[in-house]
Design an enzyme around this catalytic site. Structure first.
Site, PDB file in Angstrom:
ATOM      1  N   LYS A  75       0.813  -1.203  -0.196  1.00  0.00           N
ATOM      2  CA  LYS A  75       0.147   0.066  -0.007  1.00  0.00           C
ATOM      3  C   LYS A  75       0.876   1.366  -0.054  1.00  0.00           C
ATOM      4  O   LYS A  75       1.811   1.153   0.695  1.00  0.00           O
ATOM      5  CB  LYS A  75      -0.810  -0.115   1.357  1.00  0.00           C
ATOM      6  CG  LYS A  75      -1.899   1.100   1.406  1.00  0.00           C
ATOM      7  CD  LYS A  75      -2.652   0.817   2.577  1.00  0.00           C
ATOM      8  CE  LYS A  75      -3.670   1.959   2.849  1.00  0.00           C
ATOM      9  NZ  LYS A  75      -4.598   1.501   4.157  1.00  0.00           N
ATOM     10  N   SER A 150      -9.510   1.310   3.462  1.00  0.00           N
ATOM     11  CA  SER A 150      -8.721   2.500   2.345  1.00  0.00           C
ATOM     12  C   SER A 150      -7.663   1.706   1.798  1.00  0.00           C
ATOM     13  O   SER A 150      -7.468   1.996   0.584  1.00  0.00           O
ATOM     14  CB  SER A 150      -8.019   3.420   3.476  1.00  0.00           C
ATOM     15  OG  SER A 150      -6.957   2.801   4.319  1.00  0.00           O
ATOM     16  N   SER A 174      -9.792  -1.170   7.437  1.00  0.00           N
ATOM     17  CA  SER A 174      -9.193  -1.085   5.949  1.00  0.00           C
ATOM     18  C   SER A 174      -8.376  -1.971   5.343  1.00  0.00           C
ATOM     19  O   SER A 174      -8.105  -2.110   4.044  1.00  0.00           O
ATOM     20  CB  SER A 174      -8.298   0.176   6.008  1.00  0.00           C
ATOM     21  OG  SER A 174      -8.915   1.339   5.951  1.00  0.00           O
TER      22      SER A 174
HETATM   23  N1  GLN Z   1     -12.849   3.407   7.194  1.00  0.00           N
HETATM   24  C1  GLN Z   1     -12.225   3.793   8.348  1.00  0.00           C
HETATM   25  C2  GLN Z   1     -11.638   5.330   8.360  1.00  0.00           C
HETATM   26  O1  GLN Z   1     -11.893   5.882   7.183  1.00  0.00           O
HETATM   27  C3  GLN Z   1     -10.871   2.865   8.302  1.00  0.00           C
HETATM   28  C4  GLN Z   1      -9.748   3.346   7.559  1.00  0.00           C
HETATM   29  C5  GLN Z   1      -8.383   2.523   8.153  1.00  0.00           C
HETATM   30  O2  GLN Z   1      -8.493   1.263   8.685  1.00  0.00           O
HETATM   31  N2  GLN Z   1      -7.535   3.004   7.538  1.00  0.00           N
HETATM   32  O3  GLN Z   1     -11.109   5.899   9.158  1.00  0.00           O
END
Ligand code: GLN
Length: 484
Positions: A75, A150, A174
């Site tokens: 990532k 994400s 994410s």
């Molecule tokens: N959807 C969550 C957020 O926007 C999780 C994001 C993540 O785990 N990086 O914070």
């Protein structure tokens, strides 16, 4: 192409394939699936060169290191020396890392081949991979739908056969949620299991590197390699390595808890609820203990998560100021404050700006007690709750997400709806326990979805063993075909 890393390495040893051929295959896949926008950078020459070196090593009779020739994507929030890392943000466009994240170093030390970096939501903030300066990543099963976020790019890279395993990061789901939306395995280990050194910080007390794979064994092998104590991360668990070789193999009967409030929650898709209930019934009929545990805090987890993570983000992201690195405004400015304002307004996307503002607000003197300390109290209650549950149970079973992958654009105008999609995943980050999404089901709308399993802190062993059992005995469909 290969059913597992083990099978691939056997073929390498038998001489029926070699790393150059395999890297070429994956590069072709990446080219073919360019429209999915899963990769930010592809390291074509470098990957091929490394393949040549590894093929030569085998010819010399060297024994194989653990990840010999394994094709991995990472990532775009994980530092890789001399490679661009931007957190999908304009504020870091063109920035090259000057060091390797500990996880990356460990992959390289075991002869993995890093084929590229993957698209994601900017600074890992999002649940759909739509908040990216590179544009949205598309779900390979249905390109009108999101892959989740994400770490959407990392998930699609595995889903569409563009790499064997990939790294993501999981602050609130994410890794698990995109795994769920893409029909693959995604694990978030115990907080501190994998060093965060070199992972661009979003919310430091939640962040954890996670792994995507096609099966539990591949994910387990990668986890064993990258886990471990690290002098560069004081929150990494002080245990030199993770030994999963003794993993429970015998016919263990598990004690499984589930939350009625979760499987009956109004936001949960009916088919998902039915599928999970059926699995629970089946597990029970096979002699496992399956019991409902009261959980009246469900409606507080998302608010607590967003208060705490935005607070941490507002502090973490203050380092991006245009002075030392990253984007710097070209506009004429009167003073330093205006310089910061312009630089940061130009560099950060809307979602990131919103979260910095929200986080600054909840930490401000007048509102600290109303929001930040209340959310900390919720976190404490959840942690206490989990301690009690794991005194009696081996695992908690939950949905991973309330729905299957949604349409691109469907939730972009409604941030609350987007945040509520995290209802089942943030719990594991608030409490630090390990969790996995296992791809067991297919919805009548054609999309896959998974089952989330959570175990006690540092008990990845049970998590992985139970996941293998689920994959072997409870998977209700064969592999969904992505046009490979
Ligand atoms: N959807 C969550 C957020 O926007 C999780 C994001 C993540 O785990 N990086 O914070």
């Amino acid at each position: 192409m290969f059913s597992s890393i083990q099978e691939y390495q056997q073929q390498l040893l038998s001489g029926s394939t070699n790393c150059v051929a395999v890297v070429s295959h994956y590069l072709q896949q990446i080219e073919k699936h360019k429209n999915l926008n899963a990769f930010v950078n592809v390291y074509k020459e470098e990957a091929l060169q490394q393949a040549v070196v590894l093929d030569e090593k085998r010819k010399q009779g060297d024994s194989l290191k653990k990840l010999h020739g394994v094709i991995i994507a990472i990532k775009d929030v994980i530092c890789h020396k001399d490679h661009e890392v931007t957190a999908a943000s304009n504020i870091l466009k063109g920035f090259k890392s000057i060091y390797n994240a500990t996880a990356v170093q460990k992959l390289l030390d075991e002869d993995a081949i890093i084929i590229g970096s993957c698209n994601c939501d900017e600074f890992a903030m999002g649940s759909s991979n739509e908040n990216s300066s590179y544009g949205a990543t598309l779900n390979a099963f249905d390109t009108t739908k999101v892959p989740g976020g994400s770490s959407g790019g990392s998930a699609v890279a595995v889903q569409a056969g563009m790499c064997m395993v990939s790294l993501g990061s999981d602050t609130g789901g994410s890794v698990r949620q995109p795994a769920d939306f893409c029909g693959i395995v995604g694990i978030k280990p115990t907080y501190g299991r994998i060093s965060r050194y070199g992972l661009i910080a979003y919310a430091s007390s939640f962040d954890q590197i996670g792994i995507f794979g096609n099966n539990v064994d591949d994910v387990q092998l990668t986890l064993e390699v990258i886990a471990g104590a690290d002098d560069f991360d004081s929150t990494a668990i002080q245990q030199s390595s993770l030994n999963l070789s003794s993993i429970v193999k015998e016919e263990k009967k598990y004690r499984i808890a589930y939350f009625k409030e979760a499987v009956e929650h109004a936001s949960l898709d009916t088919e998902i609820s039915i599928a999970i209930n059926e699995t629970l019934q089946q597990l029970k009929s096979e002699g496992h203990t399956v019991e409902a545990v009261e959980f009246d805090l469900l409606d507080y987890v998302v608010p607590a998560y967003y208060v705490l993570t935005t607070a941490e983000a507002s502090s973490n992201l203050s380092r991006f100021d245009g002075v030392r690195y990253g984007h710097r405004t070209k506009e004429p400015v009167a003073d330093l404050v205006e310089f910061y304002k312009r630089t940061r307004s130009e560099g950060f996307g809307k979602e990131v700006q919103k979260r910095i503002l929200l986080g600054t607000f909840v930490l401000s003197a007048g509102y600290y007690d109303a929001y930040y300390s209340k959310a900390q109290k919720v976190r404490r209650l959840l942690t206490d709750k989990i301690v009690t549950i794991f005194k009696e149970y081996d695992a908690i079973v939950l949905p991973t997400s309330p729905t299957t992958a949604f349409k691109i654009g469907e939730k972009t105008d409604d941030p609350i709806a987007m945040y509520l999609a995290d209802i089942y995943t943030v719990f594991a980050n608030l409490t630090g326990v390990p969790a996995i999404s296992v791809p067991l089901y297919k919805h009548s709308n054609g999309m896959p979805f998974g089952l989330q399993v959570i175990t006690n802190k540092q008990d990845e062993e049970t998590l992985l063993a139970f996941s293998k059992l689920l994959m072997q005995q409870y998977k209700s469909y064969q592999h969904l075909a992505v046009n490979e």
